[in-house]
Structure formats: C-alpha cells, structure tokens
Design an enzyme around this catalytic site. Structure first.
Site, PDB file in Angstrom:
ATOM      1  N   SER A   1       1.040  -1.149   0.219  1.00 26.27           N
ATOM      2  CA  SER A   1      -0.126  -0.142   0.110  1.00 26.27           C
ATOM      3  C   SER A   1       0.719   1.500  -0.018  1.00 26.27           C
ATOM      4  CB  SER A   1      -0.900   0.268   1.171  1.00 26.27           C
ATOM      5  OG  SER A   1      -1.616   0.788   1.858  1.00 26.27           O
TER       6      SER A   1
ATOM      7  N   TYR B   1      -1.399  -0.848  10.936  1.00 31.38           N
ATOM      8  CA  TYR B   1      -1.541  -1.038   9.175  1.00 31.38           C
ATOM      9  C   TYR B   1      -0.471  -1.146   8.854  1.00 31.38           C
ATOM     10  CZ  TYR B   1      -3.265  -0.703   4.746  1.00 31.38           C
ATOM     11  OH  TYR B   1      -3.723  -0.580   2.897  1.00 31.38           O
TER      12      TYR B   1
END
Length: 276
Positions: A142, A155
């Site tokens: 990401s 995350y």
C-alpha cells in the site's frame, strides 16, 4: 483481451472482493486458471461461478500457515501447476484518535493476515516454482507502507514490512527464475477503508469515508479515482513475460501521490512553459 495468461495457473488471496476480485476477473479474461482464496465464502463462490470453469474458490484463512500450504497443494492438484502467486489479502487496523489512544490489541491479527500470509505464500509458492521452472510472485502492499502518515500505525507497519520482504525474497529466489515484485495501491475505493473506522454509526462512517477520499483526491496529481481494474492491469504486467527481466520492484498504483504534493492551483500552459 490478448490471452496473455493462456494456460497459466494463478492463486489470488483475498480474491473474493475489492482489488483481489479485479485481479481475478482480469486474469480469467486473459485465459488463466485461477484459485480464489478467501474467507468470504458466499462472495468467493459467486465470483467463481460467474468466472466459469477456469476459476475455483477455496476457503482459506491466509493467517494460518497450514492453510496457505494446503492452498498451494490444492491448486497444483486441481490445475496441475502454479505459475503466478498473488498475495493480496489484507485487513486494516482500527483508526483511533492518535498514537496515545492505540492499545495495539489488533497487532497480532493484522500482522498475521497482512504480513505472515505474504511471507508464507511467497515461501510455499516459491518451493513449488523452484522445482518447476520458476514463476511470478506478486505481493500487495500500500502507499501507506511507502509514505508515512498519522493513523493506523499497525496497518502501515505491516505494509512497510511487505516492501522490504519482497526485495529480500526477490534476491534469494532469482536463482530459481522466480520473480518477486510488489504493487503499492492507493486511493482505490474498497471496503478496507471502512473497516478502519470502528464504533461509528453508518451515517458518521459515510461522512468519515467521504472526508478521507476528498483528502486523498486533493493530495494526488491525477484527480480521477483509481479502480481495482487499474491495479489488476499492473498485476497482469508483472504476471506475464512482458516483465521477464523485472524483479524486486515496488510499483505504486496511486495517481502520483507518492511523487509529491500538488500545486495549490492548476498552472496555465504559459506558466508551465508550454509552447504556443
């Protein structure tokens, strides 16, 4: 479609929805046999049925190493090979009010699903590919793993670790003609953003998501929203012979966000030095 993956066999983890579904649909359209690995049984089974005989669904908890190993074995048993492994499955950690509010209770679960699954998937697919002429492994990270920012630190940490692991694996597995690359999507509307906002009613959740999406749009040079299909195109490139000399890269698919902040206003052609 050009049938670039005709006869190839691929696994896509987290393939039942979002970016994973986009990759599954693109791979099937290009002639691949695809195993959809997910815990969303209803969505996964429906996608496999829509995709025809070249796709099957297998319930898989990617955070369980035994299930990941069994996934590779079942794929080879079903289709006779494994050429492309897409480690896409991932979850978000809760969005809280600053680091001091973080209790890190989700650490083990997020790291198991986001990072351990990638490491185990790369290892298990690599073991097969090493004995069968090589292959392509594609790990999904990401822009949150590239670009620092506040919120969801677990995350972000898990996604940053995927980047480094991918490069390490690429170096080690190159001896076996196995290419290992990473895609770092950003600003792609999927359910994962909603999952980071906990304890909010639906209306507040929708306002939260709209605010985050608007901020993302302001921060990126390309103003249109990305789609799962955009990420699937990148995955297709890394899965095919077009990228046969490409390994160890991180490919951002995020409208230019990681390139830098946009200007306050759009400059005129004259200001940009364009020829008249």
């Amino acid at each position: 479609m050009t049938n670039e993956l005709q006869g190839r066999v691929a696994i896509v983890t987290g393939g039942a929805s979002g970016i994973g579904r986009g990759i599954v649909e693109r791979f099937v359209a290009e002639g691949a046999n695809v195993v959809i690995a997910d815990v969303q049984d209803e969505l996964g089974a429906a996608l496999a049925e829509r995709s025809g005989p070249n796709a099957v669904f297998r319930h898989t908890d990617v955070g369980d190493q035994d299930q990941m190993s069994a996934l590779v074995d079942a794929t080879v048993e079903r289709f006779g090979a494994l050429d492309v492994m897409v480690n896409n499955a991932g979850i978000s950690s809760p969005l809280r009010r600053g680091l001091f509010s973080e209790d890190l209770t989700e650490f083990d679960r997020v790291m198991r699903v986001n990072l351990l699954s990638v490491m185990a998937g790369t290892r298990d697919a690599g073991r097969y590919m090493a004995d069968h002429g090589g292959g392509s492994i594609i790990n999904l990270s990401s822009i949150g793993g590239i670009q620092a920012g506040g919120g969801v630190p677990v995350y972000r940490a898990s996604k940053a670790a995927i980047l480094h692991f991918t490069k390490c694996a690429a170096i080690e597995l190159a001896h076996y003609e196995i290419r290992v690359n990473c895609i770092a999507p950003g600003n792609i509307p999927t359910p994962i953003l909603q999952s980071s906002a906990t304890g909010q009613d639906r209306e507040r959740l929708e306002r939260f998501e709209a605010r985050i999406r608007a901020q993302m749009r302001d921060d990126r040079p390309l103003k249109r929203d990305g789609t799962p299909e955009d990420v699937a195109e990148a995955a297709l490139y890394l899965a095919t012979e077009r990228s046969r000399y490409v390994t160890g890269i991180v490919l951002p698919v995020e409208g230019g966000t990681t390139a830098g902040k946009v200007m306050v206003r759009k400059p005129s052609p004259e200001e940009n030095g364009a020829r008249q």
